[in-house]
Design a protein around this motif. Structure first.
Motif, PDB file in Angstrom:
ATOM      1  N   GLU A   8      -0.679 -13.023   7.259  1.00 17.71           N
ATOM      2  CA  GLU A   8      -1.326 -12.111   8.212  1.00 17.71           C
ATOM      3  C   GLU A   8      -2.172 -12.936   9.172  1.00 17.71           C
ATOM      4  OE1 GLU A   8      -3.816  -9.262   6.264  1.00 17.71           O
ATOM      5  OE2 GLU A   8      -2.243  -8.603   4.907  1.00 17.71           O
ATOM      6  N   TRP A  65     -13.618  -5.492  11.705  1.00 19.29           N
ATOM      7  CA  TRP A  65     -14.614  -5.508  10.623  1.00 19.29           C
ATOM      8  C   TRP A  65     -15.751  -6.516  10.835  1.00 19.29           C
ATOM      9  CZ3 TRP A  65     -13.697 -10.481   9.068  1.00 19.29           C
ATOM     10  CH2 TRP A  65     -12.382 -10.958   9.143  1.00 19.29           C
ATOM     11  N   PHE A  94       0.812  -1.235   0.000  1.00 22.42           N
ATOM     12  CA  PHE A  94       0.000   0.000   0.000  1.00 22.42           C
ATOM     13  C   PHE A  94       0.845   1.285   0.000  1.00 22.42           C
ATOM     14  CE2 PHE A  94      -2.500  -2.966   2.883  1.00 22.42           C
ATOM     15  CZ  PHE A  94      -3.279  -3.464   1.856  1.00 22.42           C
TER      16      PHE A  94
END
Ligand code: GAL
Length: 671
Positions: A303, A311, A49
């Motif tokens: 991850e 979320w 990112f």
């Protein structure tokens, strides 16, 4: 092919975290890296990112900060995994080429400011990606401290722009050759869908012709594979032999065929979030085994959650000690690394409340100590475990085409392809039977038992593979919704299970979606079928054994064969026409594994999981995990064993504390 080059076996186990130094002042990095080091971490994943930090405007690159961050990490003994930052194309690029933003299925442009907002086929996006990845590869490709690369992040978006549509038409023209062939395969005479120009073919939105829907999935797989490939092609020439390339896949995501996507990668990796609730090892293990099956080798857990996510409807914290069991569960199913997402809570941005290792003040959170424990564990057994693999005698076949097809026409709202697959997985998991979840097109040599849950779509290769497997002595389990369609998602002009009928010794006379359970009786059990039932007709009366029949229900099923067994060559085919209740399913699978000669690794109480990794020298390493919050005792089948985390010799009784772990090598085996 790129995959041949980087195949070195893991030389150590890794623990670490995703780290975004570009979000923090450089003066802070030193402290971060010291804390990583004190956590015992030996890897960090960076760059994901970071496009706007790496290329602040077109062609103006700013890599200095990343070079300095990697150098500081290296000094602390922490290696780097670099990601290409393409999941977050920056504002300047989108401003320059607005068409880079994907068009959703309602024709609306996706808004800038989240991620994966790109059209995966956009030529301008491809060009910008090439330019950036080339430069990154030239700068960091030969850095000996960058041990691996991740392409993009969790590919997931579909685009419906005119350019994608044009490429879709080109794909169809190549696959079918002529429109006549396409019209025939899709039965377009139905509802006047006949096409006389490729340009007339829409990209499907909502329910559509099943042939068209399946090809759109194939096209999206191809689109992502091309995008991934163009990045690999820029990277690979700059990398040393043992530097790998991966992508971090998402759980059971079905946006594309993961087997095809993995073909161009050296290693698969994935992101595991329990989300709401807690680890359920009998279900979650299947996702690890799925990812291990993408390339049929070990993987990285790229991850995982440091405590909680942000979320879910309720973002509960894992129990104290639970993350340690998660890490070991991953390792026990073939992971060679566990990385937490992410290091420190960002002050702003969309994920402010996600779990992290450091809090907003930059201080270790309570969870940090648990990650530290995991790092200590892994380091204690790294030389023992690194390079070892999982060996299974049982395979479950997974097929994206069948899964998509069933999802689009489930015929019963509660019939879910993955859940049905896991219905076969769980009884094996609870018995500690290792399972490979592999592509329905994979070679089957070496397995004793192959289960093909709802293998709806058959092709010649599959049929030949399965026939050869059984002929040579394998035990094949076919289930409801088997062998019904061809690779164009058209119904076969024959009864289920299509070309496998001779193998099975039965054919399906009729299938029924059930609005109420139907009784199913076996010799030793009395259960029910839920959601679905298939009435089996014996074709080889003398050779076929009926394991269970339906009881009185809708009249059509009364007293009919529900589960059968049939010999073929040196092997056996069990056909399961019912969707059994859990208890009956467990008994059935106990019977089948017994017949197939597949044995549990160890007998443990429910809640205690036994996994096994096998070293290159064939040495067996057993990992025992207490998934419960109470002490558990297990009788071991050996006189003595070495427990490697504590470094102690034990006898044949193992007591595990709540959420306790043991890593054992038996001294003598006397099963
Ligand atoms: C993953 C994603 C990460 C982060 C994480 C939060 O799916 O790759 O970047 O968003 O979810 O749980």
């Amino acid at each position: 092919m790129v995959t041949k080059t980087a195949r070195k076996k893991a030389s150590k186990l890794y623990t670490g975290s995703a780290y975004y130094p570009e979000q923090w002042p450089e003066e802070r990095w030193k402290k971060d890296i010291r804390l990583m080091s004190e956590a015992g971490f030996n890897v960090a994943r960076l760059g994901e990112f970071a496009w706007s930090a790496l290329e602040p405007s077109a062609g103006r690159f700013n890599f200095g900060w990343l070079e300095r961050a990697i150098a500081q990490l290296t000094k602390a003994g922490i290696e780097t995994v670099l990601s290409t930052p393409t999941a977050a194309p920056p504002a300047w690029l989108v401003e320059q080429y607005p068409d880079i933003l994907a068009l959703d299925e309602n024709g609306r442009r996706v808004q800038f400011g989240n991620r994966c907002h790109y059209c995966v086929n956009s030529p301008e996006f491809h060009e910008a990606t090439r330019r950036l990845v080339k430069k990154i590869a030239e700068t960091f490709g030969t850095n000996p401290h960058v041990i691996g690369w991740q392409i993009d992040n969790e590919y997931n978006r579909y685009c419906y722009c005119p350019h994608c549509q044009q490429l879709f038409h080109e794909y169809l023209a190549q696959r079918y050759g002529t429109l006549d062939e396409l019209n025939r395969r899709w039965t377009t005479a139905y509802w006047s869908q006949t096409y006389d120009a490729w340009e007339q073919i829409p990209m499907p939105i909502g329910p559509h012709n099943p042939g068209l829907m399946l090809e759109f999935k194939h096209f999206m797989t191809l689109s992502y594979r091309r995008f991934q490939r163009l990045q690999i092609d820029e990277l690979r020439p700059h990398l040393k032999k043992n530097v790998w390339i991966t992508h971090n896949f998402m759980y059971w995501h079905d946006g594309y065929d993961h087997y095809e996507m993995s073909e161009d990668l050296d290693m698969a990796s994935w992101d595991w979030y329990v989300g709401m609730g807690h680890l359920d090892y009998q279900t979650d293990g299947a996702a690890h085994d799925l990812v291990r099956g993408y390339k049929r080798k070990n993987f990285w857990l790229m991850e995982t959650q440091p405590g909680n996510v942000n979320w879910k409807p309720v973002n509960n914290m894992l129990n104290k000690g639970e993350a340690r069991t998660m890490a070991w569960h991953a390792l026990g199913h073939g992971a060679d690394a566990v990385l937490y997402w992410q290091w420190r809570s960002p002050l702003n941005g969309q994920e402010q409340y996600h779990g992290t290792l450091l809090d907003t003040a930059g201080q270790p959170r309570l969870f940090y100590a648990e990650a530290q424990q995991v790092a200590r564990d892994f380091s204690a057994v790294s030389s023992l475990i690194a390079g070892s693999t999982i060996k299974a005698e049982t395979a479950i076949l997974n097929d994206y085409d069948s899964r998509w097809s069933i999802r689009w026409q489930a015929h019963h709202k509660d019939f879910d392809y993955v859940e049905h697959l896991r219905h076969y997985y769980r009884p094996l998991a609870v018995q500690n039977i290792p399972v490979d979840i592999i592509s329905a097109d994979a070679a089957l040599k070496g397995y004793k038992l192959v289960i093909a849950p709802a293998l709806l779509i058959l092709n010649d290769k599959r049929v030949a593979n399965l026939k050869a497997f059984v002929r040579n002595g394998g035990h094949l389990v076919l289930t409801i919704r088997s062998g019904m369609k061809d690779e164009y998602n058209a119904l076969l002009p024959m009864r289920q299970p299509g070309e496998l009928t001779k193998l099975a010794g039965v054919e399906v006379e009729e299938y029924y979606a059930l609005n109420e359970p139907v009784p199913v009786f076996g010799p030793d059990w009395n259960g029910n079928s839920y959601f679905w039932a298939e009435r089996l007709k014996l074709l080889d009366e003398a050779g076929t054994q009926i394991l269970a029949r339906y009881g009185t229900s809708n009249g059509w099923l009364d007293d009919q064969a529900a589960i059968t067994q049939h010999p073929y060559g040196k092997g056996t085919v069990t056909f399961v026409g019912a969707y059994l209740d859990d208890a009956s399913q467990k008994l059935l699978l106990q019977q089948i594994t017994g017949q197939a000669g597949v044995e549990p690794l160890l007998k443990t109480k429910v809640g205690v999981e036994a996994c096994r990794r096998v070293g290159a020298d064939h040495r067996e390493i057993f990992i025992l995990i207490n998934h419960t919050r109470t002490e558990q005792t297990t009788q071991l089948p050996w006189h003595a064993a070495h427990e490697h985390l504590q470094g102690v010799e034990i006898g044949n009784t193992l007591t595990l504390a709540p959420y306790g772990i043991a890593v054992l090598t038996p001294s003598t085996i006397s099963k």
